[in-house]
Enzyme design. Structure first.
Site: not given
Ligand SMILES: Cc1cc2nc3c(=O)[nH]c(=O)nc-3n(C[C@H](O)[C@H](O)[C@H](O)COP(=O)(O)OP(=O)(O)OC[C@H]3O[C@@H](n4cnc5c(N)ncnc54)[C@H](O)[C@@H]3O)c2cc1C
Length: 306
Positions: A180, A229, A299
Site C-alpha cells: 500500500r 480499511s 492506510e
Molecule cells: C469500499 C472500499 C473498499 C476498499 N478496498 C480496498 C482494497 O481492497 N484494497 C486497497 O488497496 N484499497 C481499498 N480501498 C481504498 C481505495 O479504494 C484505494 O486506496 C484506491 O486505490 C484509492 O484510489 P482513489 O483514486 O480513490 O485515490 P484517492 O482516495 O483520491 O487518493 C488517495 C491518495 O492517492 C493520491 N492520488 C490519487 N490520484 C493520484 C494521481 N493521479 N497522481 C498522484 N497521486 C494520486 C492522492 O493524493 C491521495 O494521497 C477501498 C476503499 C473503499 C471505499
C-alpha cells in the site's frame, strides 16, 4: 499553512484551463467518506497537456497543487484544502497495444472499467481489482490491491506530470512499490500507467473475480460512507483483528463509528465530521497500542487544514 487563492489567481486559473474548474468546492462531494471542508479550486484538466499547463501556472504563481483520485482513500480535514485539487476524472484513455498483453491506461479510468476491459480482451493480471473502488492513478500511487495481487505486479511504467509541468516516465524499479505504498512523489500527478497482462480465458477471470467479490460482500459493511480499511495491516497480523480484540467494534464518536461489521472500517454513519473521525482514529490507535503494543499505521491519507 498554504495561502488562500487570490482573485487574481482565480482569474488566471479560469483563463488558462480547457478543463472544468470549480471554486470553494466541498470535498465531501468528492470523497467516499462524505466529509471534509472545501478545496479552494477543484480542477479537472481536459487532457495531459492541460494538466501540464496547470502545473506550470501553479508553479509560476506559487499555488499548491494536490493530486486527487476518486477520493476512496482520502480523509479531508474540516478546514478543507488550500490551493488547487487536481482531479484526473477527464483522463479516460484506455487501449491495448495490438494483440499483445500491453495495456496503456490513463489515470482517471476507474479500476472497475480497467478490470472489465481486460476481461473483455481475455487478459488476466488485474483480477485483484474486483471490488476495489477508485481511479487507476490513485491505485498506482497507493499500490492498491487484495490477496490476489496489487498494482505493482502488473505495472511496467508510470507517467506523471511534475510540478514544473514536465511529463516524466518511470520504469517499475524506479517507483519504490511496497505494501500500500509507492515512492512516487506526492506532488506529481500520475497521468498514465503501462501494464503487462497475460492471456487468460474470460471464464477463468470471471470465476476468480466473482469469488473475490463474494468474499468481500460477506465481510464488508454496507450502506455507510467509508474509505475501506483505515489502518494498514501490521506485519503478520490484521488491524481489524486487533481492533476487535481490544473491544472497540461499534465504538462511536459523534457521527463516526468503528463498524460493527468490520473493525478496520471506521465509517461515517451520516452526519460525521473529519474531527470526529480523527478523534475515533486516535482512540483506536492508542487503545490497540496500550493493549497489544502495536503501533497501527494509517492506510487512509489525511489531508487539509484542521
Ligand atoms: C469500499 C472500499 C473498499 C476498499 N478496498 C480496498 C482494497 O481492497 N484494497 C486497497 O488497496 N484499497 C481499498 N480501498 C481504498 C481505495 O479504494 C484505494 O486506496 C484506491 O486505490 C484509492 O484510489 P482513489 O483514486 O480513490 O485515490 P484517492 O482516495 O483520491 O487518493 C488517495 C491518495 O492517492 C493520491 N492520488 C490519487 N490520484 C493520484 C494521481 N493521479 N497522481 C498522484 N497521486 C494520486 C492522492 O493524493 C491521495 O494521497 C477501498 C476503499 C473503499 C471505499
Amino acid at each position: 499553512m498554504a495561502a488562500r487563492l487570490t482573485d487574481d489567481d482565480r482569474a488566471a486559473l479560469t483563463g488558462a484551463l480547457r478543463g472544468e474548474i470549480r471554486f470553494d468546492e466541498p470535498m465531501a462531494r468528492h470523497t467516499t467518506l462524505r466529509l471534509g471542508g472545501p478545496v479552494d479550486a477543484y480542477v479537472e484538466p481536459a487532457d495531459i497537456a492541460d494538466a501540464q499547463a496547470l502545473a506550470r501556472l501553479c508553479s509560476a504563481r506559487g499555488i499548491v497543487w494536490r493530486p486527487l483520485g476518486a477520493g476512496s482513500n482520502l480523509l479531508v480535514r474540516d478546514g478543507g484544502l488550500r490551493g488547487v485539487g487536481v482531479s484526473t476524472r477527464a483522463l479516460r484513455g484506455l487501449r491495448r497495444e495490438g494483440d499483445s498483453g500491453v495495456v496503456v491506461v490513463e489515470a482517471g479510468v476507474s479500476t472497475g472499467k480497467l478490470l472489465s476491459a481486460a476481461t473483455g480482451w481475455e487478459l488476466g493480471g488485474v483480477e485483484f481489482l474486483g471490488g476495489v473502488p477508485g481511479s487507476v492513478g490513485g491505485g498506482i500511487w497507493m499500490n492498491a490491491g487484495t490477496y490476489l495481487g496489487e498494482f505493482k505486479d502488473v505495472l511496467t511504467e508510470v507517467a506523471s506530470v511534475t510540478p514544473a509541468g514536465e511529463l516524466r516516465r518511470r520504469a517499475h524499479a524506479e517507483c519504490g512499490f511496497a505494501y500500500r505504498h509507492s515512492d512516487l512523489p506526492p506532488d506529481e500527478l500520475i497521468v498514465e500507467g503501462t501494464l503487462q497482462l497475460r492471456p487468460r480465458p474470460r471464464a477463468d477471470i470471471d470465476a476468480e473475480v466473482r469469488s473475490l467479490r463474494d468474499r468481500r460482500r460477506a465481510r464488508e459493511p454496507h450502506g455507510v460512507a467509508n474509505a475501506g480499511s483505515i489502518f494498514k495491516n501490521p506485519p503478520g497480523d490484521f488491524a481489524g483483528r486487533l481492533i476487535e480484540a481490544a473491544g472497540l467494534k461499534g465504538l462511536s464518536i459523534g457521527g463516526c463509528q468503528v463498524s460493527p461489521a468490520h473493525a478496520n472500517w471506521l465509517v461515517n454513519t451520516g452526519d460525521g465530521s473529519a474531527a470526529e473521525l480523527l478523534e475515533l482514529i486516535a482512540r483506536v490507535h492508542d487503545e490497540v497500542q496500550a493493549r497489544f503494543g502495536v503501533d497501527l499505521q494509517l492506510e487512509v491519507k489525511v489531508v487539509g487544514d484542521g
